[in-house]
Design a protein around this motif. Sequence first.
Motif, PDB file in Angstrom:
ATOM      1  N   UNK A  79       1.126  -1.456   0.098  1.00  0.00           N
ATOM      2  CA  UNK A  79      -0.039  -0.003  -0.072  1.00  0.00           C
ATOM      3  C   UNK A  79       0.791   1.156   0.313  1.00  0.00           C
ATOM      4  N   UNK A  80       1.099   1.809  -0.959  1.00  0.00           N
ATOM      5  CA  UNK A  80       1.297   2.813  -0.867  1.00  0.00           C
ATOM      6  C   UNK A  80       0.474   4.538  -0.976  1.00  0.00           C
ATOM      7  N   UNK A  81       1.282   5.160   0.111  1.00  0.00           N
ATOM      8  CA  UNK A  81      -0.014   6.153   0.266  1.00  0.00           C
ATOM      9  C   UNK A  81       0.850   7.972   0.526  1.00  0.00           C
ATOM     10  N   UNK A  82      -0.152   8.076  -0.360  1.00  0.00           N
ATOM     11  CA  UNK A  82       0.035   9.788  -1.221  1.00  0.00           C
ATOM     12  C   UNK A  82      -0.487  11.162  -0.037  1.00  0.00           C
ATOM     13  N   UNK A  83       0.153  12.087  -0.232  1.00  0.00           N
ATOM     14  CA  UNK A  83      -0.420  13.268   0.340  1.00  0.00           C
ATOM     15  C   UNK A  83      -1.166  14.137  -0.310  1.00  0.00           C
ATOM     16  N   UNK A  84      -2.280  15.289   0.038  1.00  0.00           N
ATOM     17  CA  UNK A  84      -3.171  15.667   0.031  1.00  0.00           C
ATOM     18  C   UNK A  84      -3.090  16.360  -1.661  1.00  0.00           C
ATOM     19  N   UNK A  85      -1.477  17.324  -1.749  1.00  0.00           N
ATOM     20  CA  UNK A  85      -1.035  17.315  -3.394  1.00  0.00           C
ATOM     21  C   UNK A  85      -1.549  16.361  -3.864  1.00  0.00           C
ATOM     22  N   UNK A  86       0.010  15.243  -3.774  1.00  0.00           N
ATOM     23  CA  UNK A  86      -0.378  14.565  -4.907  1.00  0.00           C
ATOM     24  C   UNK A  86      -1.713  13.733  -4.745  1.00  0.00           C
TER      25      UNK A  86
END
Length: 388
Positions: A79-86
């Motif tokens: 599972x790869x989590x991204x920040x809001x901007x990306x």
Amino acid sequence: MPSPSLDSAPASPGIRKKTNVSKIIDSQLSRRSFLGLFGIGAVTAGLGLAGCGGDADKGGAATGGDSGSASSDSLEKITMVWLPNESAAEFDAGREEFGRVLSEYAGIEVELMTTTDYNVAIEAIASGKAQMANLGAEGYIQAQEKNGNVHALFTTSDTEGTLDGAKYYSRIAVPADQMSEYEDAESSTGYSIKNIKGKRMSFVSQTSTSGFKVPCNAIMTEFPDEVASTDELAQPGFFSQVLFGNSHPGSCVNLLQGDADVAAFDDIDVDMYLQVPEGERDAVNQPGSVYGVADGAAQPFDRVQGKEFGIIQSTPVLNGPIVYNADVLPEDIKDKILEGTTSTEVADNEQLFAPEDAEGTGAIWSRGDTAGFIAVDDEWYDPIRELA
């Protein structure tokens, strides 16, 4: 165009999307991540960038913490989590391609988790709900404080493929027609933040490096007798009102639509929506530069067409890392990912790194800012820890 070796590779085990992170994480806390105010000379001096990437360039991962206990046999997916901007919709294609490449090198399925809150991403990687995450420098440090087995793996290099200039910019900006209030003949840049006290201020989030920690450090440096901690700047007192945009575009729009008098945000997350002044990136990111919203800019800038802001403070910031949690990502898979993602094939993938001046590709990164991914170790972020 994408690397032939990637195009001809066997189909990846799979990519899955997860956009409703509230079902995975019990509470939504409240992104990007901090350096401090050193001025432009920090790029090669105060930040310790020049010559500090030796071990990282060799592919070393982080130091500190335990080696982790993850087993390749038990891992079913990453599972790869991204920040809001990306996590924004315009980056759907770039995230999907990153997930495909990640899955190819790891040899297992990859699930992409988007977020609307920085703290959600930090909690996901620290708790082990995610094996990997895209974080800013401050977010990485906070995640590692929660779990010492969260380590930096790689970041984006400078355009020469090194860590020496691997940076972006934290800005403090004001409406263009109000810049005269911040002119300062005694300042080397012609502008200062001496007059921001009592204004309405917009930050990104309290876990943002360039959208909170860096500008707060600049303010504390300018007002050492009036502000003792960042906590004081997160609430009314020094400022008449404090807003949080929850993303860099959100903070910029707070300024442009008149909800704030001053705002903090970075360059890499907002310039795609703007008419950027001509000149070298280092030069146009300096105080005095004026940016306008581009014609036809996407949400949320569609509601502030014709508006302009000017920079009154600018600070270079270390590029944030892609990190992993050694508790839940086995070392052999981590090594495969590092070797693959820092390869020439990945650097040449235009779905990941858009050609300079290309528009609408969906890529998260641009060849105008970087030559690709480069290994980075924990010590590279020590200048940020020291300031924190």
